[in-house]
Motif scaffolding. Structure first.
Motif, PDB file in Angstrom:
ATOM      1  N   PRO A   1     -37.902  12.920 -20.740  1.00  0.00           N
ATOM      2  CA  PRO A   1     -37.517  13.885 -21.781  1.00  0.00           C
ATOM      3  C   PRO A   1     -38.558  13.927 -22.897  1.00  0.00           C
ATOM      4  O   PRO A   1     -39.150  12.904 -23.259  1.00  0.00           O
ATOM      5  CB  PRO A   1     -36.170  13.350 -22.283  1.00  0.00           C
ATOM      6  CG  PRO A   1     -35.656  12.515 -21.160  1.00  0.00           C
ATOM      7  CD  PRO A   1     -36.863  11.906 -20.526  1.00  0.00           C
TER       8      PRO A   1
ATOM      9  N   GLY B   1     -35.496  15.360 -25.223  1.00  0.00           N
ATOM     10  CA  GLY B   1     -35.363  16.571 -24.426  1.00  0.00           C
ATOM     11  C   GLY B   1     -34.379  17.601 -24.946  1.00  0.00           C
ATOM     12  O   GLY B   1     -34.267  18.687 -24.369  1.00  0.00           O
ATOM     13  N   LYS B   2     -33.668  17.282 -26.026  1.00  0.00           N
ATOM     14  CA  LYS B   2     -32.670  18.203 -26.567  1.00  0.00           C
ATOM     15  C   LYS B   2     -33.114  18.722 -27.940  1.00  0.00           C
ATOM     16  O   LYS B   2     -33.571  17.953 -28.783  1.00  0.00           O
ATOM     17  CB  LYS B   2     -31.306  17.506 -26.692  1.00  0.00           C
ATOM     18  CG  LYS B   2     -30.758  16.972 -25.375  1.00  0.00           C
ATOM     19  CD  LYS B   2     -30.484  18.093 -24.379  1.00  0.00           C
ATOM     20  CE  LYS B   2     -29.855  17.549 -23.102  1.00  0.00           C
ATOM     21  NZ  LYS B   2     -29.597  18.615 -22.106  1.00  0.00           N
TER      22      LYS B   2
ATOM     23  N   THR C   1     -32.701  20.501 -20.311  1.00  0.00           N
ATOM     24  CA  THR C   1     -33.478  19.425 -20.917  1.00  0.00           C
ATOM     25  C   THR C   1     -34.963  19.740 -20.785  1.00  0.00           C
ATOM     26  O   THR C   1     -35.439  20.141 -19.723  1.00  0.00           O
ATOM     27  CB  THR C   1     -33.186  18.083 -20.230  1.00  0.00           C
ATOM     28  OG1 THR C   1     -31.783  17.809 -20.306  1.00  0.00           O
ATOM     29  CG2 THR C   1     -33.936  16.944 -20.906  1.00  0.00           C
TER      30      THR C   1
END
Length: 254
Positions: A84, A106-107, A75
């Motif tokens: 994130p 975060g992805k 992440t």
């Protein structure tokens, strides 16, 4: 899954197995977060992870560069808050960006790469798990999905090769099937375009070859037969002409 190179030396079959996945420059560190000191990748335990463990460049079998995310479980977060990250990050080459990743919570959900002449070279959608590759002239090189991969001839955009989990098919520039290969857990079988088997080899992923290898002429007549043991040619190997007459015999000692 593996791809196979076959050599016929003095009438006998030698097998060289190579990873079907494209060649990866795994030793080359990629400074993906250069210029983004406020961001860091972290694993599920909250430990920081360097960008080289997250992304690397690859040189595919058709010779074109692309990029892959090595660990999608990581992440991207803000160093201080740990929150994130949502937004994009870019890497630069000669003052122009050549790689852009787009993030949500975060992805990563999209990754694009541009050739030095600024034509788009790669576009990966992590939501659909689909990737497209183009050469520097803008011609489509490959279309990749979880189910299958299509490779194209340069210039014509005709399909050159289709790869699926258990079968690989090859075509000429007129679109005609020239050969195909089927993989199982124990064998690799190569076929002529009419469905006649051309070569059948024992196969064991991650292990040595053991078992019988056979090769056929286009008319269906057996061309060669022999055994592998512990990955080496073993015992008597025999070769036949297209009429079934024996023309060569060789014994391999352990």
């Amino acid at each position: 899954m593996n791809k196979v190179q076959i050599f016929l030396i003095s009438g006998f079959i030698l097998l060289n197995l190579m990873a079907c996945t494209d060649t990866t420059d795994s030793e080359r560190e990629h400074y993906y977060l250069k210029g983004y000191d406020q961001l860091v990748f972290k694993d599920s335990l909250g430990n920081p992870v360097p960008p080289s463990q997250y992304i690397n460049s690859t040189t595919r079998t058709n010779g074109f560069r692309s990029y892959e995310i090595r660990d999608t479980s990581l992440t991207l977060v803000h160093r201080r808050s740990g929150e994130p990250y949502s937004g994009y990050i870019r890497t630069f080459h000669r003052n122009t960006y050549n790689l852009q990743g787009e993030y949500e919570d975060g992805k990563i959900f999209r990754l694009r790469y541009w050739h030095p002449n600024r034509t788009l070279g790669m576009d990966t959608d992590f939501k659909t798990k689909e990737t497209q590759l183009w050469d520097s002239s803008g011609m489509l090189v490959a279309s990749i999905s979880p189910e299958e991969t299509y490779y194209y001839f340069q210039g014509t955009q005709r399909i050159k090769e289709i790869r699926r989990d258990t079968i690989q098919s090859y075509f000429d520039m007129q679109g005609n099937l020239t050969r195909y290969t089927i993989f199982t857990d124990t064998t690799i079988t190569f076929y002529y375009p009419d469905g006649q088997p051309r070569l059948k080899l024992p196969y064991k992923e991650g292990g040595s070859r053991d078992g019988t290898a056979r090769r056929w002429h286009a008319n269906g007549q057996l061309q060669a037969i022999g055994e592998y043991k512990d990955g080496q040619q073993h015992g008597t190997w025999i070769e036949y002409d297209s009429l079934g007459n024996e023309i060569n015999r060789e014994v391999f000692e352990p």
